[in-house]
Scaffold this motif. Structure first.
Motif, PDB file in Angstrom:
ATOM      1  N   ARG A  92       0.845  -1.198   0.000  1.00 15.88           N
ATOM      2  CA  ARG A  92       0.000   0.000   0.000  1.00 15.88           C
ATOM      3  C   ARG A  92       0.877   1.244   0.000  1.00 15.88           C
ATOM      4  NH1 ARG A  92      -0.458  -2.240   5.005  1.00 15.88           N
ATOM      5  NH2 ARG A  92      -2.211  -3.452   4.199  1.00 15.88           N
ATOM      6  N   TYR A  93       0.263   2.354  -0.408  1.00 17.97           N
ATOM      7  CA  TYR A  93       1.007   3.605  -0.568  1.00 17.97           C
ATOM      8  C   TYR A  93       0.061   4.768  -0.313  1.00 17.97           C
ATOM      9  CZ  TYR A  93       3.560   7.320  -3.023  1.00 17.97           C
ATOM     10  OH  TYR A  93       4.197   8.481  -3.351  1.00 17.97           O
ATOM     11  N   HIS A  94       0.573   5.798   0.374  1.00 19.14           N
ATOM     12  CA  HIS A  94      -0.227   7.004   0.637  1.00 19.14           C
ATOM     13  C   HIS A  94       0.688   8.215   0.590  1.00 19.14           C
ATOM     14  CE1 HIS A  94      -3.012   9.442   3.518  1.00 19.14           C
ATOM     15  NE2 HIS A  94      -3.254   9.724   2.241  1.00 19.14           N
ATOM     16  N   HIS A  95       0.293   9.214  -0.178  1.00 21.05           N
ATOM     17  CA  HIS A  95       1.121  10.400  -0.361  1.00 21.05           C
ATOM     18  C   HIS A  95       0.263  11.656  -0.217  1.00 21.05           C
ATOM     19  CE1 HIS A  95       4.268  12.660  -3.028  1.00 21.05           C
ATOM     20  NE2 HIS A  95       4.361  12.962  -1.747  1.00 21.05           N
ATOM     21  N   VAL A  96       0.725  12.562   0.643  1.00 19.29           N
ATOM     22  CA  VAL A  96       0.027  13.831   0.877  1.00 19.29           C
ATOM     23  C   VAL A  96       0.987  14.984   0.650  1.00 19.29           C
ATOM     24  CG1 VAL A  96      -1.152  15.286   2.579  1.00 19.29           C
ATOM     25  CG2 VAL A  96      -1.543  12.805   2.567  1.00 19.29           C
ATOM     26  N   GLN A  97       0.570  15.950  -0.148  1.00 18.23           N
ATOM     27  CA  GLN A  97       1.297  17.212  -0.332  1.00 18.23           C
ATOM     28  C   GLN A  97       0.304  18.351  -0.160  1.00 18.23           C
ATOM     29  OE1 GLN A  97       2.983  16.860  -4.303  1.00 18.23           O
ATOM     30  NE2 GLN A  97       4.985  16.418  -3.456  1.00 18.23           N
ATOM     31  N   GLY A  99       0.085  22.846   1.044  1.00 17.28           N
ATOM     32  CA  GLY A  99       0.774  24.069   1.439  1.00 17.28           C
ATOM     33  C   GLY A  99       1.198  24.893   0.235  1.00 17.28           C
ATOM     34  N   PRO A 100       1.711  26.083   0.485  1.00 18.20           N
ATOM     35  CA  PRO A 100       2.025  27.026  -0.596  1.00 18.20           C
ATOM     36  C   PRO A 100       3.117  26.562  -1.553  1.00 18.20           C
ATOM     37  CG  PRO A 100       2.810  27.845   1.536  1.00 18.20           C
ATOM     38  CD  PRO A 100       1.925  26.678   1.816  1.00 18.20           C
ATOM     39  N   PHE A 101       3.984  25.639  -1.149  1.00 19.59           N
ATOM     40  CA  PHE A 101       5.049  25.208  -2.057  1.00 19.59           C
ATOM     41  C   PHE A 101       4.481  24.439  -3.247  1.00 19.59           C
ATOM     42  CE2 PHE A 101       8.372  22.426  -3.652  1.00 19.59           C
ATOM     43  CZ  PHE A 101       9.457  23.278  -3.737  1.00 19.59           C
ATOM     44  N   PHE A 102       3.334  23.794  -3.055  1.00 22.19           N
ATOM     45  CA  PHE A 102       2.758  22.932  -4.082  1.00 22.19           C
ATOM     46  C   PHE A 102       1.615  23.639  -4.793  1.00 22.19           C
ATOM     47  CE2 PHE A 102       4.445  20.292  -0.651  1.00 22.19           C
ATOM     48  CZ  PHE A 102       5.423  19.588  -1.356  1.00 22.19           C
ATOM     49  N   GLN A 103       1.697  23.674  -6.123  1.00 24.61           N
ATOM     50  CA  GLN A 103       0.658  24.340  -6.898  1.00 24.61           C
ATOM     51  C   GLN A 103      -0.685  23.637  -6.772  1.00 24.61           C
ATOM     52  OE1 GLN A 103       1.637  25.329 -10.929  1.00 24.61           O
ATOM     53  NE2 GLN A 103       3.744  25.923 -10.453  1.00 24.61           N
ATOM     54  N   LYS A 104      -0.636  22.297  -6.651  1.00 21.31           N
ATOM     55  CA  LYS A 104      -1.860  21.530  -6.491  1.00 21.31           C
ATOM     56  C   LYS A 104      -1.676  20.556  -5.324  1.00 21.31           C
ATOM     57  CE  LYS A 104      -3.114  21.632 -11.403  1.00 21.31           C
ATOM     58  NZ  LYS A 104      -3.412  20.796 -12.606  1.00 21.31           N
ATOM     59  N   PRO A 105      -2.608  20.554  -4.373  1.00 19.77           N
ATOM     60  CA  PRO A 105      -2.493  19.599  -3.268  1.00 19.77           C
ATOM     61  C   PRO A 105      -2.703  18.174  -3.767  1.00 19.77           C
ATOM     62  CG  PRO A 105      -4.609  20.715  -3.189  1.00 19.77           C
ATOM     63  CD  PRO A 105      -3.807  21.399  -4.257  1.00 19.77           C
ATOM     64  N   VAL A 106      -2.077  17.225  -3.093  1.00 23.42           N
ATOM     65  CA  VAL A 106      -2.202  15.814  -3.434  1.00 23.42           C
ATOM     66  C   VAL A 106      -2.534  15.030  -2.167  1.00 23.42           C
ATOM     67  CG1 VAL A 106      -0.960  13.742  -4.190  1.00 23.42           C
ATOM     68  CG2 VAL A 106      -0.608  15.914  -5.392  1.00 23.42           C
ATOM     69  N   ASP A 107      -3.530  14.161  -2.256  1.00 20.99           N
ATOM     70  CA  ASP A 107      -3.829  13.189  -1.202  1.00 20.99           C
ATOM     71  C   ASP A 107      -4.268  11.935  -1.934  1.00 20.99           C
ATOM     72  OD1 ASP A 107      -4.731  11.630   0.888  1.00 20.99           O
ATOM     73  OD2 ASP A 107      -5.520  13.338   2.016  1.00 20.99           O
ATOM     74  N   TYR A 108      -3.338  11.004  -2.101  1.00 17.83           N
ATOM     75  CA  TYR A 108      -3.540   9.878  -3.007  1.00 17.83           C
ATOM     76  C   TYR A 108      -3.051   8.600  -2.354  1.00 17.83           C
ATOM     77  CZ  TYR A 108      -3.832   7.594  -7.596  1.00 17.83           C
ATOM     78  OH  TYR A 108      -4.177   6.785  -8.651  1.00 17.83           O
ATOM     79  N   ARG A 119      -8.359   9.042  -4.422  1.00 10.75           N
ATOM     80  CA  ARG A 119      -7.954  10.448  -4.372  1.00 10.75           C
ATOM     81  C   ARG A 119      -8.892  11.200  -3.436  1.00 10.75           C
ATOM     82  NH1 ARG A 119      -5.501  14.559  -7.113  1.00 10.75           N
ATOM     83  NH2 ARG A 119      -4.587  13.169  -8.667  1.00 10.75           N
ATOM     84  N   ARG A 120      -8.318  11.956  -2.503  1.00 15.69           N
ATOM     85  CA  ARG A 120      -9.116  12.763  -1.576  1.00 15.69           C
ATOM     86  C   ARG A 120      -8.991  14.230  -1.971  1.00 15.69           C
ATOM     87  NH1 ARG A 120      -9.465  12.032   4.851  1.00 15.69           N
ATOM     88  NH2 ARG A 120     -10.869  10.423   4.026  1.00 15.69           N
ATOM     89  N   PRO A 159      20.106  -1.109 -18.091  1.00 13.55           N
ATOM     90  CA  PRO A 159      18.884  -0.314 -17.935  1.00 13.55           C
ATOM     91  C   PRO A 159      17.661  -1.222 -17.772  1.00 13.55           C
ATOM     92  CG  PRO A 159      20.254   0.603 -19.670  1.00 13.55           C
ATOM     93  CD  PRO A 159      20.882  -0.710 -19.294  1.00 13.55           C
ATOM     94  N   PHE A 160      16.748  -0.819 -16.895  1.00  9.24           N
ATOM     95  CA  PHE A 160      15.539  -1.601 -16.677  1.00  9.24           C
ATOM     96  C   PHE A 160      14.368  -0.663 -16.461  1.00  9.24           C
ATOM     97  CE2 PHE A 160      17.326  -0.804 -12.526  1.00  9.24           C
ATOM     98  CZ  PHE A 160      16.248  -0.618 -11.678  1.00  9.24           C
ATOM     99  N   ARG A 161      13.165  -1.223 -16.517  1.00 10.23           N
ATOM    100  CA  ARG A 161      11.949  -0.428 -16.395  1.00 10.23           C
ATOM    101  C   ARG A 161      11.099  -0.930 -15.229  1.00 10.23           C
ATOM    102  NH1 ARG A 161      13.150  -0.953 -21.722  1.00 10.23           N
ATOM    103  NH2 ARG A 161      12.988   0.919 -23.030  1.00 10.23           N
ATOM    104  N   VAL A 162      10.364   0.000 -14.616  1.00 12.71           N
ATOM    105  CA  VAL A 162       9.364  -0.347 -13.603  1.00 12.71           C
ATOM    106  C   VAL A 162       8.125   0.496 -13.858  1.00 12.71           C
ATOM    107  CG1 VAL A 162      11.068  -0.993 -11.857  1.00 12.71           C
ATOM    108  CG2 VAL A 162      10.224   1.367 -11.944  1.00 12.71           C
ATOM    109  N   GLY A 163       7.011   0.045 -13.312  1.00 15.11           N
ATOM    110  CA  GLY A 163       5.775   0.784 -13.455  1.00 15.11           C
ATOM    111  C   GLY A 163       5.575   1.776 -12.322  1.00 15.11           C
ATOM    112  N   LEU A 164       4.785   2.802 -12.585  1.00 20.72           N
ATOM    113  CA  LEU A 164       4.461   3.802 -11.571  1.00 20.72           C
ATOM    114  C   LEU A 164       3.040   4.278 -11.804  1.00 20.72           C
ATOM    115  CD1 LEU A 164       6.194   5.603  -9.364  1.00 20.72           C
ATOM    116  CD2 LEU A 164       5.627   7.402 -10.981  1.00 20.72           C
ATOM    117  N   LEU A 165       2.270   4.361 -10.731  1.00 23.35           N
ATOM    118  CA  LEU A 165       0.913   4.890 -10.824  1.00 23.35           C
ATOM    119  C   LEU A 165       0.945   6.346 -10.397  1.00 23.35           C
ATOM    120  CD1 LEU A 165      -2.042   4.218 -11.436  1.00 23.35           C
ATOM    121  CD2 LEU A 165      -2.332   3.661  -9.011  1.00 23.35           C
ATOM    122  N   ALA A 166       0.796   7.237 -11.372  1.00 24.01           N
ATOM    123  CA  ALA A 166       0.850   8.675 -11.099  1.00 24.01           C
ATOM    124  C   ALA A 166      -0.541   9.190 -10.753  1.00 24.01           C
ATOM    125  CB  ALA A 166       1.401   9.422 -12.311  1.00 24.01           C
TER     126      ALA A 166
END
Length: 259
Positions: A92-97, A99-108, A119-120, A159-166
């Motif tokens: 599992r993964y949870h990321h929150v950004q 405040g004024p430094f971030f143009q768009k808040p993130v809660d994912y 997404r919250r 070189p190798f590749r991995v997936g990322l959910l943006a």
């Protein structure tokens, strides 16, 4: 280590449908409990945030948290749980950004076993609203654990590749091309040490890549320094926090990389 918010945030502004073959990284360095402090600097070298990294281990499951408190009051808080049974796998993964430094808040947040991405957002009424969706995740989805993967590949790795959910919309799968770029000497509390430098490049092909270049939203590559030796560690990451924002250097407290 955590240090992976750059790898997610660098692509918030862009989305593409990408199908890459899953590439799981074998566990060669078992992760242990850890507690470290970091600093984040702007391009002029000025400290803009201070961070704390903690890592707890229970059996084969590892939980880690990287929390940055910015001088302007902004917060960047990332928590990740994964397993290290032969190969690494996200739980599992949870990321929150915010405040004024971030143009768009993130809660994912992401629950890998069910493929549930949530997404919250905060509406005009001031209330929080959660929106969840199901996404078929590849086995190599690496949100929050890219730094850990780099601790387990040799300096001369191909070189190798991995997936990322943006966190674009309800979530977009992209792929990252990771390659070793050579070595660099740095100082840790006055001691000279060597790090392998890795480059992480988002593969934005076709019309998406063309549009990104035309409108100036092509994110810069993210560079990662990994301490070599029997106990490797991510000691520095340089990249954009928003894919279109300023370049920030996140590094272990006490580390010095010169010019």
């Amino acid at each position: 280590m955590g240090f992976n918010k750059f790898l997610v945030c660098a692509f918030v502004a862009l989305g593409l449908d990408a199908a890459a073959a899953a590439q799981r990284i074998a566990v060669t360095h078992i992760q242990k409990p850890l507690h470290q402090f970091m600093v984040a600097r702007d391009e002029a070298g000025k400290i803009i945030a201070r961070g704390e990294f903690t890592q707890a281990v229970q059996g084969d499951e590892v939980s880690m948290r990287l929390n940055y408190q910015f001088l302007d009051g902004s917060v960047d808080d990332e928590t990740t749980t994964y397993t290290q049974r032969g190969t690494f796998r996200l739980v599992r993964y949870h990321h929150v950004q915010k405040g004024p430094f971030f143009q768009k808040p993130v809660d994912y947040s992401v629950e890998a076993a069910t493929g549930t991405a949530t997404r919250r957002t905060v509406g005009s009424d001031g209330k929080a609203h959660d929106e969840s969706t199901h996404i078929d995740l590849p086995d190599d989805v690496a949100n929050g654990i890219v730094g850990t993967l780099l601790l387990n590949v040799p300096p001369n790795t191909a070189p190798f590749r991995v997936g990322l959910l943006a966190p674009v919309g309800s979530g977009r799968l992209i792929r990252l091309l990771i390659s070793a770029e050579g070595e660099q000497t740095f100082q840790m509390d006055g001691r000279p040490l060597k790090a392998t430098v890795f480059r992480i490049h988002p593969e934005l092909g076709g019309i998406v890549g063309l549009i990104a270049q035309l409108i100036g939203l092509q994110p810069k590559d993210v560079m990662v320094w990994v301490l070599e030796g029997d106990e490797p560690a991510v000691v520095r990451i340089v990249g954009q926090l928003g894919g279109y924002g300023p370049v920030v250097s996140s590094e272990l407290a006490g580390a010095s990389f010169g010019k």
